[in-house]
Design a protein around this motif. Structure first.
Motif, PDB file in Angstrom:
ATOM      1  N   GLY A  29       0.819  -1.203   0.000  1.00 12.79           N
ATOM      2  CA  GLY A  29       0.000   0.000   0.000  1.00 12.79           C
ATOM      3  C   GLY A  29       0.851   1.250   0.000  1.00 12.79           C
ATOM      4  O   GLY A  29       2.063   1.214  -0.158  1.00 12.79           O
ATOM      5  N   GLU A  30       0.198   2.374   0.183  1.00 13.97           N
ATOM      6  CA  GLU A  30       0.893   3.654   0.096  1.00 13.97           C
ATOM      7  C   GLU A  30       1.848   3.884   1.251  1.00 13.97           C
ATOM      8  O   GLU A  30       2.931   4.413   1.069  1.00 13.97           O
ATOM      9  N   ALA A  31       1.444   3.524   2.450  1.00 14.87           N
ATOM     10  CA  ALA A  31       2.275   3.792   3.621  1.00 14.87           C
ATOM     11  C   ALA A  31       3.038   2.532   4.021  1.00 14.87           C
ATOM     12  O   ALA A  31       2.495   1.654   4.666  1.00 14.87           O
ATOM     13  N   LEU A  32       4.294   2.445   3.596  1.00 17.18           N
ATOM     14  CA  LEU A  32       5.104   1.286   3.955  1.00 17.18           C
ATOM     15  C   LEU A  32       5.446   1.306   5.434  1.00 17.18           C
ATOM     16  O   LEU A  32       5.562   0.272   6.070  1.00 17.18           O
ATOM     17  N   LEU A  73      14.014   5.118  11.780  1.00 13.94           N
ATOM     18  CA  LEU A  73      12.793   5.299  10.987  1.00 13.94           C
ATOM     19  C   LEU A  73      12.993   6.223   9.783  1.00 13.94           C
ATOM     20  O   LEU A  73      12.573   5.903   8.673  1.00 13.94           O
ATOM     21  N   ASP A  74      13.604   7.364   9.991  1.00 10.98           N
ATOM     22  CA  ASP A  74      13.748   8.336   8.899  1.00 10.98           C
ATOM     23  C   ASP A  74      14.704   7.877   7.807  1.00 10.98           C
ATOM     24  O   ASP A  74      14.645   8.383   6.686  1.00 10.98           O
ATOM     25  N   GLY A  81      10.276   6.546  -2.076  1.00  9.30           N
ATOM     26  CA  GLY A  81       9.223   5.870  -1.323  1.00  9.30           C
ATOM     27  C   GLY A  81       9.466   4.392  -1.098  1.00  9.30           C
ATOM     28  O   GLY A  81       8.632   3.700  -0.536  1.00  9.30           O
ATOM     29  N   MET A  82      10.613   3.907  -1.509  1.00  6.14           N
ATOM     30  CA  MET A  82      10.947   2.491  -1.335  1.00  6.14           C
ATOM     31  C   MET A  82      11.772   2.312  -0.056  1.00  6.14           C
ATOM     32  O   MET A  82      12.480   3.219   0.371  1.00  6.14           O
ATOM     33  N   LEU A  83      11.671   1.102   0.523  1.00  2.45           N
ATOM     34  CA  LEU A  83      12.453   0.794   1.708  1.00  2.45           C
ATOM     35  C   LEU A  83      13.943   0.745   1.377  1.00  2.45           C
ATOM     36  O   LEU A  83      14.332   0.272   0.304  1.00  2.45           O
TER      37      LEU A  83
END
Length: 189
Positions: A29-32, A73-74, A81-83
């Protein structure tokens, strides 16, 4: 009553741990990454670790773990937007305040006789947080911690993570053979 609080503390810690995992873990989804969920779990862990009735080594260990994990986290998501894999993260984006707070909680967790999974996981996170770069990670020490966590949890997911540590510690063949054996596990299928 105070006795009931202590009786239920392990369940409370587990819920906080799972709440953080929901915010921290990759998903579709949008929010990984759900920063607000992870940060709220961290806030609650801090409250529990500080309160007189719930201040225990396990609560401190969980607060240590969540601070150390939240410190990254940041850096976990790129501008696309990818991990971003741990080895590729820009460590200058890691939050030093959270790392320092996590290390203080880890020190506080060192009192008492019982070692929880939070102690071990916090130790693993501390090994990552204290390494100036990925190649300087204490992989040998991490293998010892993963062995303890494997013995405690009997989790194939922990075993798979242990294989990664073994490979980076200089035993990639051994790690690969162990991964092949793990491939038969239904949870990993």
């Amino acid at each position: 009553s105070r006795f009931e609080v202590r009786e239920r503390l392990n369940t409370v810690l587990k819920v906080i741990y799972l709440m953080f995992a929901v915010g921290y873990a990759p998903r579709r989804g949008e929010a990984l990454i759900l920063h607000d969920v992870a940060r709220e779990a961290l806030r609650i862990a801090e409250v529990v670790a500080a309160a007189a009735e719930t201040k225990t080594p396990a609560a401190s260990a969980l607060a240590a773990l969540l601070n150390l994990q939240a410190s990254r986290l940041d850096a976990r998501m790129g501008t696309d937007g990818m991990l971003v894999l741990l080895q590729d993260q820009n460590r200058s984006r890691w939050d030093r305040t959270l790392i320092d707070r996590g290390m203080l909680h880890l020190k506080a967790a060192g009192v008492g006789e019982h070692i929880s999974r939070y102690h071990i996981e916090a130790g693993i996170a501390a090994a990552h947080a204290s390494a100036p770069h990925f190649c300087a990670t204490d992989w040998q020490g991490m293998c010892v911690l993963y062995a303890a966590l494997e013995a405690m949890t009997h989790s194939p997911i922990v075993s798979a993570s242990a294989c990664v540590a073994e490979a980076f510690a200089g035993a990639p063949e051994k790690a690969f053979l162990k991964l092949e054996a793990l491939a038969q596990d239904e949870q990993l299928a």
